[in-house]
Design an enzyme around this catalytic site. Structure first.
Site, PDB file in Angstrom:
ATOM      1  N   ASN A  22       0.864  -1.185   0.000  1.00 20.19           N
ATOM      2  CA  ASN A  22       0.000   0.000   0.000  1.00 20.19           C
ATOM      3  C   ASN A  22       0.901   1.236   0.000  1.00 20.19           C
ATOM      4  O   ASN A  22       1.450   1.600   1.034  1.00 20.19           O
ATOM      5  CB  ASN A  22      -0.894  -0.026   1.252  1.00 20.19           C
ATOM      6  CG  ASN A  22      -1.736   1.229   1.388  1.00 20.19           C
ATOM      7  OD1 ASN A  22      -1.854   2.009   0.441  1.00 20.19           O
ATOM      8  ND2 ASN A  22      -2.321   1.432   2.556  1.00 20.19           N
ATOM      9  N   LYS A  27       0.023   4.209  -0.365  1.00 20.38           N
ATOM     10  CA  LYS A  27      -0.711   5.386   0.138  1.00 20.38           C
ATOM     11  C   LYS A  27      -0.490   6.568  -0.810  1.00 20.38           C
ATOM     12  O   LYS A  27      -0.328   6.368  -2.012  1.00 20.38           O
ATOM     13  CB  LYS A  27      -0.286   5.722   1.569  1.00 20.38           C
ATOM     14  CG  LYS A  27      -0.308   4.509   2.486  1.00 20.38           C
ATOM     15  CD  LYS A  27      -0.244   4.873   3.937  1.00 20.38           C
ATOM     16  CE  LYS A  27      -0.056   3.628   4.764  1.00 20.38           C
ATOM     17  NZ  LYS A  27      -0.305   3.821   6.153  1.00 20.38           N
ATOM     18  N   HIS A  62      -9.677   0.664   4.529  1.00 19.87           N
ATOM     19  CA  HIS A  62      -8.431   0.927   5.256  1.00 19.87           C
ATOM     20  C   HIS A  62      -8.735   1.887   6.413  1.00 19.87           C
ATOM     21  O   HIS A  62      -9.587   2.765   6.290  1.00 19.87           O
ATOM     22  CB  HIS A  62      -7.391   1.541   4.309  1.00 19.87           C
ATOM     23  CG  HIS A  62      -6.021   1.618   4.913  1.00 19.87           C
ATOM     24  ND1 HIS A  62      -5.669   2.629   5.778  1.00 19.87           N
ATOM     25  CD2 HIS A  62      -4.950   0.806   4.806  1.00 19.87           C
ATOM     26  CE1 HIS A  62      -4.405   2.421   6.172  1.00 19.87           C
ATOM     27  NE2 HIS A  62      -3.950   1.333   5.584  1.00 19.87           N
ATOM     28  N   GLY A 107       2.008   2.282  10.680  1.00 19.45           N
ATOM     29  CA  GLY A 107       2.937   3.401  10.519  1.00 19.45           C
ATOM     30  C   GLY A 107       3.596   3.861  11.805  1.00 19.45           C
ATOM     31  O   GLY A 107       4.212   4.919  11.843  1.00 19.45           O
TER      32      GLY A 107
HETATM   33  C1  PEP Z   1      -0.913   0.162   5.908  1.00 23.64           C
HETATM   34  O1  PEP Z   1      -0.910   1.308   5.510  1.00 23.64           O
HETATM   35  O2  PEP Z   1      -1.804  -0.592   5.565  1.00 23.64           O
HETATM   36  C2  PEP Z   1       0.179  -0.265   6.793  1.00 23.64           C
HETATM   37  C3  PEP Z   1       0.100  -1.442   7.342  1.00 23.64           C
HETATM   38  O3  PEP Z   1       1.211   0.627   6.994  1.00 23.64           O
HETATM   39  P1  PEP Z   1       2.634   0.327   7.704  1.00 23.64           P
HETATM   40  O4  PEP Z   1       3.150  -0.960   7.105  1.00 23.64           O
HETATM   41  O5  PEP Z   1       3.481   1.500   7.350  1.00 23.64           O
HETATM   42  O6  PEP Z   1       2.381   0.184   9.150  1.00 23.64           O
END
Ligand code: PEP
Length: 253
Positions: free
Chosen positions: A9, A11, A94, A170
């Site tokens: 992802n 983003k 999400h 995150g």
């Molecule tokens: C996500 O955005 O779905 C996610 C799991 O982010 P991260 O791996 O950065 O925690």
């Protein structure tokens, strides 16, 4: 053989050149990866370009979101069939869509229906916030997200579920593999089994998401109830992401 799925992802990250470089590099690094289903979910505007780069590869393309209506006066939205021109998968629900853009379980359910009608595989995200966990509400929240999000969905075997505890996304504070497995093999599987037959449920890939990286991926996919990961930050570096995929594959015998 255990199914392994690793989804990236991105983003709202990368400019066009960075996106092209990243995916071109991944295509090379993962050219011999055959055991895992690898999915890249870039921002909408890069989908045509990324799809054309990955057309003759073993990597799938996914979208990060979509609207449920097919067309009309929905300024700024993207329809399921628009997404389906370039993608096989779509992330839905999400936690950032839920918390920043106010998406409800009911809205997400409409999107899951629309994805399936358009031959897209939804990756339905569920997970509790820190506060909900502290209040002992994690299981209740996840149960509700699943039962409402999957309302009137018959073909569950065409859906993937990602368990993403909001407090782990995150933050660098990943859920322990034991905790993730407890929710995924426990709460998520038992909720699915209350809605569908066991055979159908066993075919649904369950992904963990929240601060996954190349150092911890093997521990997750070694757990009986975890089939892979939805990866945010660590998916933005080609070497790191390809390592996540190859390490995940290494647990399959
Ligand atoms: C996500 O955005 O779905 C996610 C799991 O982010 P991260 O791996 O950065 O925690």
């Amino acid at each position: 053989m255990k199914q392994i799925v690793i989804a990236a992802n991105w983003k709202m990250n990368t400019n066009l050149n960075e996106a092209i470089d990243l995916v071109t590099s991944l295509k090379k690094l993962l050219s011999s990866s055959v055991k895992a289903t690898t999915i890249i979910c870039p921002p909408f505007v890069y989908l045509p370009e990324i799809n054309s780069i990955l057309k003759d590869s073993n990597i799938y393309v996914g979208a990060q979101n979509m609207y449920f209506e097919e067309k009309g006066a929905f300024t700024g939205e993207i329809s399921p069939s628009m997404v389906a021109n370039f993608c096989k998968f779509v992330i839905l629900g999400h936690s950032e869509r839920r918390s920043i853009f106010g998406e409800s379980n009911e809205l997400i359910n409409k999107k899951v229906h629309a994805a399936l009608v358009n031959d897209l595989t939804p990756i339905l995200c569920v997970g509790e916030s820190q506060k909900e966990r502290e209040e002992g509400l994690a299981e209740k929240i996840i149960h509700e997200q699943l039962t409402v999000g999957l309302n009137q969905i018959d073909n569950i075997e065409n859906v993937q579920i990602a368990y993403e505890p909001v407090w782990a996304i995150g933050t660098g504070i990943a859920a322990t593999p034991e905790l993730a497995n407890e929710i995924m093999d426990g709460t998520i599987k038992s909720t699915l089994k209350s809605l569908y037959n066991d055979e159908q449920v066993e075919r649904v890939p369950l992904l963990y998401g929240g601060s996954v990286n190349s150092d911890n991926i093997e521990e997750y996919v070694s757990m009986p109830g975890i089939n892979g990961a939805l990866v945010g930050g660590a998916s933005l570096k080609s070497e790191e992401f390809s390592l996540i995929v190859t390490k995940a594959e290494s647990v399959i015998h």
